[in-house]
Design an enzyme around this catalytic site. Structure first.
Site, PDB file in Angstrom:
ATOM      1  N   ARG A 229      28.066   4.723  27.496  1.00 59.18           N
ATOM      2  CA  ARG A 229      27.532   3.377  27.246  1.00 59.18           C
ATOM      3  C   ARG A 229      26.397   3.105  28.225  1.00 59.18           C
ATOM      4  NH1 ARG A 229      29.479   3.570  23.027  1.00 59.18           N
ATOM      5  NH2 ARG A 229      31.041   2.232  22.055  1.00 59.18           N
ATOM      6  N   HIS A 277      21.105   6.631  20.704  1.00 60.73           N
ATOM      7  CA  HIS A 277      22.544   6.429  20.456  1.00 60.73           C
ATOM      8  C   HIS A 277      22.991   7.196  19.196  1.00 60.73           C
ATOM      9  CE1 HIS A 277      26.074   3.471  21.266  1.00 60.73           C
ATOM     10  NE2 HIS A 277      26.527   4.578  20.691  1.00 60.73           N
TER      11      HIS A 277
HETATM   12  P1  NDP Z   1      39.127   8.116  26.026  1.00 64.32           P
HETATM   13  O1  NDP Z   1      39.704   6.753  26.148  1.00 64.32           O
HETATM   14  O2  NDP Z   1      39.854   9.126  25.210  1.00 64.32           O
HETATM   15  O3  NDP Z   1      38.944   8.752  27.475  1.00 64.32           O
HETATM   16  C1  NDP Z   1      38.491   8.022  28.563  1.00 64.32           C
HETATM   17  C2  NDP Z   1      38.602   8.859  29.824  1.00 64.32           C
HETATM   18  O4  NDP Z   1      37.979   8.146  30.905  1.00 64.32           O
HETATM   19  C3  NDP Z   1      40.050   9.126  30.247  1.00 64.32           C
HETATM   20  O5  NDP Z   1      40.185  10.427  30.744  1.00 64.32           O
HETATM   21  C4  NDP Z   1      40.258   8.126  31.382  1.00 64.32           C
HETATM   22  O6  NDP Z   1      41.193   8.522  32.383  1.00 64.32           O
HETATM   23  C5  NDP Z   1      38.874   8.089  32.002  1.00 64.32           C
HETATM   24  N1  NDP Z   1      38.681   6.862  32.771  1.00 64.32           N
HETATM   25  C6  NDP Z   1      38.731   5.572  32.339  1.00 64.32           C
HETATM   26  N2  NDP Z   1      38.510   4.714  33.352  1.00 64.32           N
HETATM   27  C7  NDP Z   1      38.329   5.479  34.456  1.00 64.32           C
HETATM   28  C8  NDP Z   1      38.086   5.182  35.811  1.00 64.32           C
HETATM   29  N3  NDP Z   1      37.971   3.915  36.249  1.00 64.32           N
HETATM   30  N4  NDP Z   1      37.974   6.217  36.679  1.00 64.32           N
HETATM   31  C9  NDP Z   1      38.096   7.497  36.266  1.00 64.32           C
HETATM   32  N5  NDP Z   1      38.334   7.845  34.970  1.00 64.32           N
HETATM   33  C10 NDP Z   1      38.436   6.849  34.086  1.00 64.32           C
HETATM   34  O7  NDP Z   1      37.648   7.932  25.500  1.00 64.32           O
HETATM   35  P2  NDP Z   1      36.786   8.919  24.585  1.00 64.32           P
HETATM   36  O8  NDP Z   1      36.746  10.230  25.256  1.00 64.32           O
HETATM   37  O9  NDP Z   1      37.253   8.883  23.182  1.00 64.32           O
HETATM   38  O10 NDP Z   1      35.357   8.204  24.603  1.00 64.32           O
HETATM   39  C11 NDP Z   1      34.633   7.983  25.800  1.00 64.32           C
HETATM   40  C12 NDP Z   1      33.466   7.052  25.520  1.00 64.32           C
HETATM   41  O11 NDP Z   1      32.435   7.719  24.792  1.00 64.32           O
HETATM   42  C13 NDP Z   1      33.764   5.843  24.640  1.00 64.32           C
HETATM   43  O12 NDP Z   1      34.388   4.816  25.373  1.00 64.32           O
HETATM   44  C14 NDP Z   1      32.389   5.433  24.151  1.00 64.32           C
HETATM   45  O13 NDP Z   1      31.844   4.493  25.032  1.00 64.32           O
HETATM   46  C15 NDP Z   1      31.580   6.727  24.211  1.00 64.32           C
HETATM   47  N6  NDP Z   1      31.121   7.179  22.886  1.00 64.32           N
HETATM   48  C16 NDP Z   1      29.761   7.299  22.685  1.00 64.32           C
HETATM   49  C17 NDP Z   1      29.278   7.760  21.481  1.00 64.32           C
HETATM   50  C18 NDP Z   1      27.812   7.977  21.275  1.00 64.32           C
HETATM   51  O14 NDP Z   1      27.380   8.249  20.150  1.00 64.32           O
HETATM   52  N7  NDP Z   1      26.996   7.906  22.297  1.00 64.32           N
HETATM   53  C19 NDP Z   1      30.186   8.116  20.375  1.00 64.32           C
HETATM   54  C20 NDP Z   1      31.572   7.962  20.706  1.00 64.32           C
HETATM   55  C21 NDP Z   1      32.023   7.502  21.921  1.00 64.32           C
HETATM   56  P3  NDP Z   1      42.768   8.630  32.036  1.00 64.32           P
HETATM   57  O15 NDP Z   1      42.872   9.753  31.039  1.00 64.32           O
HETATM   58  O16 NDP Z   1      43.398   8.983  33.316  1.00 64.32           O
HETATM   59  O17 NDP Z   1      43.164   7.318  31.456  1.00 64.32           O
HETATM   60  C1  OXD Z   2      31.270   4.903  19.516  1.00 64.48           C
HETATM   61  C2  OXD Z   2      29.814   4.989  19.446  1.00 64.48           C
HETATM   62  O1  OXD Z   2      31.817   4.304  20.442  1.00 64.48           O
HETATM   63  O2  OXD Z   2      29.268   5.443  18.410  1.00 64.48           O
HETATM   64  O3  OXD Z   2      31.934   5.446  18.617  1.00 64.48           O
HETATM   65  O4  OXD Z   2      29.147   4.632  20.419  1.00 64.48           O
END
Ligand code: NDP
Ligand code: OXD
Length: 314
Positions: A229, A277
């Site tokens: 993001r 994006h």
């Molecule tokens: P998940 O919820 O599956 O994973 C999030 C990870 O981040 C987990 O490992 C979590 O740790 C870790 N995390 C969260 N908060 C913290 C913190 N404060 N400190 C350290 N680690 C932290 O998310 P996804 O992998 O599915 O997606 C990640 C992001 O990708 C989405 O939120 C979205 O914003 C972005 N995205 C962007 C897209 C694009 O086209 N650019 C498309 C799709 C998604 P723990 O496992 O220990 O909870």
């Molecule tokens: C998502 C994205 O969060 O596309 O899926 O950014």
């Protein structure tokens, strides 16, 4: 049993037609249709407007079109206690890994250097080091970060991941929690952000943290890749870091304001790789399959998968 489409910047009609075909016994409506808010049991959401949940007294489930749910979780009038289900799908994961692998490879293989040399018609046979000398650090080891980490590790990179809680993934070095963040940064040449956007992760890509990255290994300086993001990045810091050598290069798919404003300094930096994006998209077929199977399970057993923890913000 009505499902409402509330999709900003996405065709509600296209999704509504596809849902109607897949769920013939449910009523599907878009915001342009006439409906009684009280009949809405499910809502499918992307970038909710302020009035998104107004009057939805009988709402039972919020389905997110996005994998990231920050727009829903921080909604000022989010109904309390209604489960939010996020988008988890193999195709989306694969697309994100494609983006990450491409950009990590580009920085490892010194693309900025060769593009500059091409501009000046310079033939200089500089050979980049092999992947096993490069330390990649992935922030976020969830659905997306974990897959990217595994694939990069298969390609020979030294991969480490940082998450909130330890995961015990065999193929990568792991760091977790705030205490281990600096050690994680200190060993990282290419930093990838796949975190959810929460108050704890806001502006994590900032000068203070760039200065902690490993120096002297990746020629040109450490690189960052942000596909999570725009709120994760301090864009002024990135522009300065790319110009003063704190960073060698940056790949950015997301921005604080999208579309990225014309006035942004990032547009003209030749070591900044901007994409609009597009790293990974929630596909129509996958979305229909995911939501319809969740609705079927929910109506049969009352259970849902991939529920967001609103208190954590993801
Ligand atoms: P998940 O919820 O599956 O994973 C999030 C990870 O981040 C987990 O490992 C979590 O740790 C870790 N995390 C969260 N908060 C913290 C913190 N404060 N400190 C350290 N680690 C932290 O998310 P996804 O992998 O599915 O997606 C990640 C992001 O990708 C989405 O939120 C979205 O914003 C972005 N995205 C962007 C897209 C694009 O086209 N650019 C498309 C799709 C998604 P723990 O496992 O220990 O909870
Ligand atoms: C998502 C994205 O969060 O596309 O899926 O950014």
């Amino acid at each position: 049993m009505t499902l409402l489409m509330h999709l900003t910047d996405v065709s509600e009609q296209e999704w509504a037609s596809a849902f109607q075909a897949a769920l013939p016994n449910h009523k599907i409506v878009t915001r342009a249709d006439d409906f009684d808010p009280k009949e809405i049991k499910y809502i499918y959401v992307w970038k909710p407007e302020n009035d998104a949940f107004d009057g939805l007294e009988n709402l039972e489930v919020i389905f997110s079109l996005g994998a990231g749910v920050d727009g829903i979780v921080k909604h000022p009038r989010l109904p309390k206690g209604v489960p939010i289900v996020r988008f988890v799908d193999d195709e989306l994961t694969q697309c994100m890994t494609d983006y990450v692998v491409t950009n990590v490879g580009m920085h490892h293989r010194q693309m900025t250097r060769y593009m500059r040399e091409q501009k000046s018609k310079t033939w200089d046979q500089y050979y980049p080091e092999r992947a096993s000398t490069i330390n990649v650090g992935i922030m976020g080891l969830g659905q997306l970060g974990n897959d990217a980490a595994q694939k990069l590790s298969h390609l020979g990179y030294n991969v480490a991941g940082w998450s909130r809680s330890p995961k015990n993934i065999e193929t990568i070095e792991e760091f977790s929690g705030a205490d281990q963040f600096d050690a994680f940064l200190n060993r990282t040449d290419i930093l990838v952000c796949l975190l959810p956007f929460t108050p704890q992760t806001q502006d994590i890509l900032c000068m203070e943290n760039f200065k902690k990255l490993r120096r002297g290994h990746l020629p040109g300086g450490p690189a960052i890749v942000n596909a999570a993001r725009g709120g994760h990045q301090n864009e002024e810091d990135i522009a300065v870091a790319l110009q003063d050598g704190t960073l060698g290069a940056a790949s950015l798919d997301v921005f604080k304001t999208e579309p990225l404003p014309q006035a942004s300094a990032l547009w003209v930096l030749d070591n900044c790789y901007i994409t609009p994006h597009i790293a990974a998209i929630s596909g129509l077929d996958a979305g229909i399959k995911l939501v319809t199977s969740q609705i079927a399970r929910y109506e049969e057993t009352g259970e849902l998968k991939h529920i967001v923890d609103v208190s954590r913000g993801y």
